[in-house]
Design an enzyme around this catalytic site. Structure first.
Site, PDB file in Angstrom:
ATOM      1  N   PRO A 268       0.387  -0.944  -0.262  1.00 43.36           N
ATOM      2  CA  PRO A 268       0.455   0.058   0.045  1.00 43.36           C
ATOM      3  C   PRO A 268       1.054   1.248   0.149  1.00 43.36           C
ATOM      4  O   PRO A 268       1.658   1.249   1.215  1.00 43.36           O
ATOM      5  CB  PRO A 268      -0.563  -0.265   1.385  1.00 43.36           C
ATOM      6  CG  PRO A 268       0.241  -0.913   2.341  1.00 43.36           C
ATOM      7  CD  PRO A 268       1.084  -2.090   1.809  1.00 43.36           C
TER       8      PRO A 268
ATOM      9  N   VAL B 150       2.309   4.955   0.054  1.00 46.16           N
ATOM     10  CA  VAL B 150       1.820   6.792   0.376  1.00 46.16           C
ATOM     11  C   VAL B 150       2.684   7.524  -0.198  1.00 46.16           C
ATOM     12  O   VAL B 150       4.027   7.468   0.532  1.00 46.16           O
ATOM     13  CB  VAL B 150       1.488   6.506   2.174  1.00 46.16           C
ATOM     14  CG1 VAL B 150       1.317   7.954   2.336  1.00 46.16           C
ATOM     15  CG2 VAL B 150       0.376   5.527   2.721  1.00 46.16           C
TER      16      VAL B 150
ATOM     17  N   ASP C  71       6.361   1.829   1.929  1.00 51.39           N
ATOM     18  CA  ASP C  71       4.690   0.924   2.210  1.00 51.39           C
ATOM     19  C   ASP C  71       4.355   1.172   3.692  1.00 51.39           C
ATOM     20  O   ASP C  71       4.771   0.947   4.691  1.00 51.39           O
ATOM     21  CB  ASP C  71       5.424  -0.704   2.198  1.00 51.39           C
ATOM     22  CG  ASP C  71       4.742  -1.604   2.554  1.00 51.39           C
ATOM     23  OD1 ASP C  71       3.802  -1.329   2.715  1.00 51.39           O
ATOM     24  OD2 ASP C  71       5.119  -2.694   1.862  1.00 51.39           O
ATOM     25  N   HIS C  72       2.692   1.043   3.565  1.00 47.11           N
ATOM     26  CA  HIS C  72       1.723   2.267   4.678  1.00 47.11           C
ATOM     27  C   HIS C  72       2.211   0.228   5.521  1.00 47.11           C
ATOM     28  O   HIS C  72       1.659   0.734   6.993  1.00 47.11           O
ATOM     29  CB  HIS C  72       0.778   2.113   4.212  1.00 47.11           C
ATOM     30  CG  HIS C  72       0.733   3.524   5.539  1.00 47.11           C
ATOM     31  ND1 HIS C  72       0.979   4.029   6.699  1.00 47.11           N
ATOM     32  CD2 HIS C  72      -0.187   4.324   5.330  1.00 47.11           C
ATOM     33  CE1 HIS C  72      -0.017   4.814   7.306  1.00 47.11           C
ATOM     34  NE2 HIS C  72      -0.236   5.657   6.526  1.00 47.11           N
ATOM     35  N   ARG C  73       2.559  -0.372   5.228  1.00 46.57           N
ATOM     36  CA  ARG C  73       2.790  -1.570   6.234  1.00 46.57           C
ATOM     37  C   ARG C  73       3.663  -1.297   7.185  1.00 46.57           C
ATOM     38  O   ARG C  73       3.718  -2.129   8.864  1.00 46.57           O
ATOM     39  CB  ARG C  73       2.005  -2.997   5.249  1.00 46.57           C
ATOM     40  CG  ARG C  73       0.993  -3.734   4.681  1.00 46.57           C
ATOM     41  CD  ARG C  73       1.535  -4.584   3.793  1.00 46.57           C
ATOM     42  NE  ARG C  73       2.971  -4.223   2.921  1.00 46.57           N
ATOM     43  CZ  ARG C  73       3.466  -5.226   2.089  1.00 46.57           C
ATOM     44  NH1 ARG C  73       3.156  -6.450   2.259  1.00 46.57           N
ATOM     45  NH2 ARG C  73       4.898  -5.540   1.336  1.00 46.57           N
TER      46      ARG C  73
END
Length: 412
Positions: free
Chosen positions: A207, A209, A383-385
Site C-alpha cells: 500500500p 503513500v 509502504d504503509h504496512r
C-alpha cells in the site's frame, strides 16, 4: 581422443529463467583460454558477458544473435582436449572447475564429420530457422518491426538492408495508409519486462503513500562549491545526489522502519542494520536499480565516487546482475531530467523510495524578505504496512533538514 563439453547458459542472478543472445565472440575452430569471454547476453536485469571455464577449441555454436534461450540451454560446444593428450599417454592439464553458476554437459557421442554449410543456407535454431543477416541488418529489422524469418535474402541468401527496408515500406506508396502501418511492435523482454513485472507487483502488493517536501538547499549548494576546492575532493565528481545519498543514510538510522522489509512468508518485519542504497538509473535497455553496498558506512567523498562509478557502468549497460539485488531503500533522481518531482513506485522488497527533484532558482522568503534561492522538491513513497504517517514524515523531514543545512548532520 577429443573431449567435448557443452557450455550452458547459467542463472547469472537469482531467479532468471531466460536471456537474449546479444553476440557470440567466437566461431567454430577458435582456440579459447580459461575465462575468455565467449558470449554476451541480456538477462532480465542487465547485459552480461559470459566467460568460459575451460580452455580448448570451439567446435559448434548452438545459438544465434537475437535468440532467446532458457537457463540451462547449451550455447556452444568445446573440445577441451583438441590435441588428444589423454589419448597419447600424456598427462592432461589439470581441469579448471567451472565458475560459480556455470554448468557443463559432457557430450558422449562421437565427433561427426564436419560438413561445410553453404553461405545462403538458413541457420537452424530452436523453434525454427533464422536466415543469415549481418548484425546491423538485424538491428534495423528489429527497429522497423520486420520479421527476418519472412524474408528471402537477395545477396545469395543473405538478407540486406534494402530487403528489410522494402519489407518495412508500404507495398504501394500511393495506396491509403492501412491501420497499423505507422506503428511498430517491439517484444517486451529483458530489463523492461522485468521492471514492468516488478512495478506491477509492488503497486498491487504494497500500500503506497507519497508525501512531498519543498526545500531551500542554497546552503548545501554553497557547501558543495567549497568542498570541490578541498584536497579530499580533488578528482571527485561531487553532485547534489551525493548529498542526498548521505542524507538518506543518516536519516534512516533515526527512522529504521524505512530501511526494513516486510516478509510475508514468515510473518516478520526484517530490520536492516545496514543500508544497501539503490540508485534508479535510466539506460538504453530500460530502468535498472544498482545498489551501493553498505552506503551508510561511506564518507561523502566515497559516496560521490561510488555514484560516479555506478552511473557510468549502468549507462554502458555493464551493471552485473548481482549489483541489483538485495537493496534496502532507493533514490530516483528525476531532477536530472529537469523534473520537479513525482510519485515513485517502491522497489519490491523495500519499504521506501525517495524522488530527488531538479534544483531551481525560485523566490523564497528568508527572514521575512523575498529572495532568490536554490530550491528542490522531494517526494517519498513508502509502504504503509511498514511505515506509518508519522515515521514517513519524520524521515522526509530529516532528509530535508540535512539538505537545507548540512551542518545539522553533526547532531545525528
Amino acid at each position: 581422443m577429443p573431449d567435448f563439453k557443452q557450455f550452458l547458459l547459467a542463472d547469472t542472478a537469482e531467479g532468471l529463467t531466460e536471456a537474449e543472445i546479444l553476440g557470440v565472440r567466437v566461431k567454430p575452430g577458435d582456440e579459447v583460454a580459461v575465462n575468455q569471454i565467449v558470449v554476451e547476453v541480456e538477462t532480465a536485469k542487465a547485459a552480461v558477458e559470459l566467460p568460459i571455464p575451460w580452455a580448448g577449441r570451439i567446435t559448434e555454436i548452438l545459438v544465434t544473435e537475437g535468440q532467446t534461450v532458457e537457463v540451462g540451454a547449451p550455447i556452444l560446444t568445446i573440445d577441451v582436449d583438441p590435441g588428444g593428450a589423454s589419448a597419447n599417454g600424456s598427462a592432461p592439464e589439470e581441469e579448471m572447475k567451472p565458475l560459480v553458476g556455470y554448468g557443463s554437459k559432457t557430450v558422449t557421442a562421437k565427433r561427426r564429420a564436419r560438413r561445410e554449410v553453404a553461405p545462403e543456407a538458413p541457420v537452424a535454431v530452436k523453434g525454427g530457422y533464422v536466415p543469415l543477416a549481418k548484425p546491423p541488418v538485424r538491428k534495423l529489422a528489429k527497429d522497423l518491426g520486420v520479421d527476418l524469418t519472412t524474408l528471402t535474402g537477395s545477396a545469395e541468401g543473405v538478407i540486406t538492408r534494402e530487403d528489410v527496408q522494402r519489407a518495412a515500406a508500404p507495398a504501394t506508396p500511393a495506396a491509403p495508409m492501412q491501420t497499423g502501418a505507422r506503428e511498430r511492435r517491439v517484444p517486451i523482454k529483458g530489463v523492461r519486462k522485468a521492471t514492468a513485472q516488478a512495478m506491477v507487483t509492488s503497486a498491487f502488493t504494497a500500500p503506497h503513500v507519497t508525501e512531498f517536501l519543498t526545500v531551500d538547499v542554497t546552503p548545501m549548494m554553497e557547501l558543495r562549491e567549497r568542498l570541490k576546492k578541498h584536497p579530499s575532493f580533488q578528482g571527485v565528481k561531487l553532485t547534489p545526489l551525493a548529498f542526498a545519498a548521505k542524507a538518506v543514510c543518516l536519516a534512516a538510522k533515526r527512522t529504521p522502519d524505512v530501511n526494513a522489509t516486510w516478509d510475508e512468508a514468515t510473518g516478520e518485519i526484517v530490520y536492516k542494520d545496514y543500508v544497501h542504497l539503490g540508485i534508479a538509473a535510466a539506460t538504453p535497455r530500460g530502468l535498472v536499480v544498482p545498489k551501493i553496498r553498505d552506503a551508510d558506512a561511506m564518507s561523502l567523498p566515497e559516496l560521490a565516487v561510488a555514484l560516479e562509478q555506478l552511473t557510468a557502468t549502468a549507462r554502458d549497460g555493464k551493471t552485473p546482475p548481482e549489483a541489483m539485488l538485495h537493496g534496502t531503500i532507493t533514490i530516483t533522481n528525476v531532477g536530472v531530467f529537469g523534473v520537479d518531482t513525482g510519485t515513485p513506485i517502491i522497489n519490491p522488497g523495500e519499504a521506501a523510495i525517495l524522488a530527488f527533484g531538479a534544483i531551481k532558482d525560485m523566490p523564497w522568503v528568508v527572514d521575512g524578505a523575498l529572495a532568490v534561492r536554490k530550491v528542490l522538491q522531494l517526494a517519498l513513497s513508502f509502504d504503509h504496512r511498514l511505515v506509518d504517517g508519522q515515521q514517513g514524515s519524520q524521515f522526509l523531514a530529516d532528509v530535508g533538514a540535512l539538505l537545507a543545512d548540512p551542518a545539522f548532520a553533526i547532531t545525528y
